[in-house]
Motif scaffolding. Sequence first.
Motif: not given
Length: 257
Positions: A63-67
């Motif tokens: 999720p951190v990468i996606h954002v």
Amino acid sequence: MGILNATPDSFSDGGKHYALHHALEAAKNMERAGVFMLDIGGESTRPGAEPVDASTELDRVRPVIHVLKDAGILLSVDTMKPEVAAEALKAGAHLINDVTGLRNPEMVRVCADAGAAACIMHMQGEPRTMQQNPVYTDVVAEVHSYLRGQAARARADGVPSVLLDPGIGFGKTREHNLALLRAVRALAQGDAPVLIAASRKRLIDYLADVPDAADRDPGSLAIHLHAARQGAALVRAHAAGEHVQALRVQAALMAES
């Protein structure tokens, strides 16, 4: 390289970035400060740490990468697992930071297939046991030889570029760590850039009597400024904004008129 621990059990920040909104706020602050790259971790590698499964690790970092993938900052993922590395690169990460030093041929294949850079770190043993009794005949020669050998093999197998990290605190005593830090210039004279990652590590407590990891930023700055003067290309830090400021001032002081 700013540290972004998406774990509940980080040795120094107590998991304060574990919640996604806290991680994103920290990432934005580091980006504004001028940090070159973020290193996102979903599994603690502190001495004595217990492993987590790939699914749990991915649930923390993806999720951190996606954002952040479109935020204009390079993203590194700190993982030992090829399956996590593969999914992280698909999600938008740029570099794999492997504390096991690409020992697993599958990790090499993942990076090569994705055309992704890798950071090769030296570690004697594994996180649960690495500090129990580390022994070397010549720590500098052995660590540098290992890193250069792994770099050559990775390039030959298709990894486009590598960073070398001597692994401060990973299977090393105080004297081993000091010897490696004094030898940064020798490692940096090779054909691969060097990363030094000493932020808030126990070495600083040994040297300056600072038992609480969160209080070790001054010692971290001292080590990392030394590393930069010796030719390190990157330093990995918790107090990333403070490091950017200190490195800019040092660079100005060292610039030729």
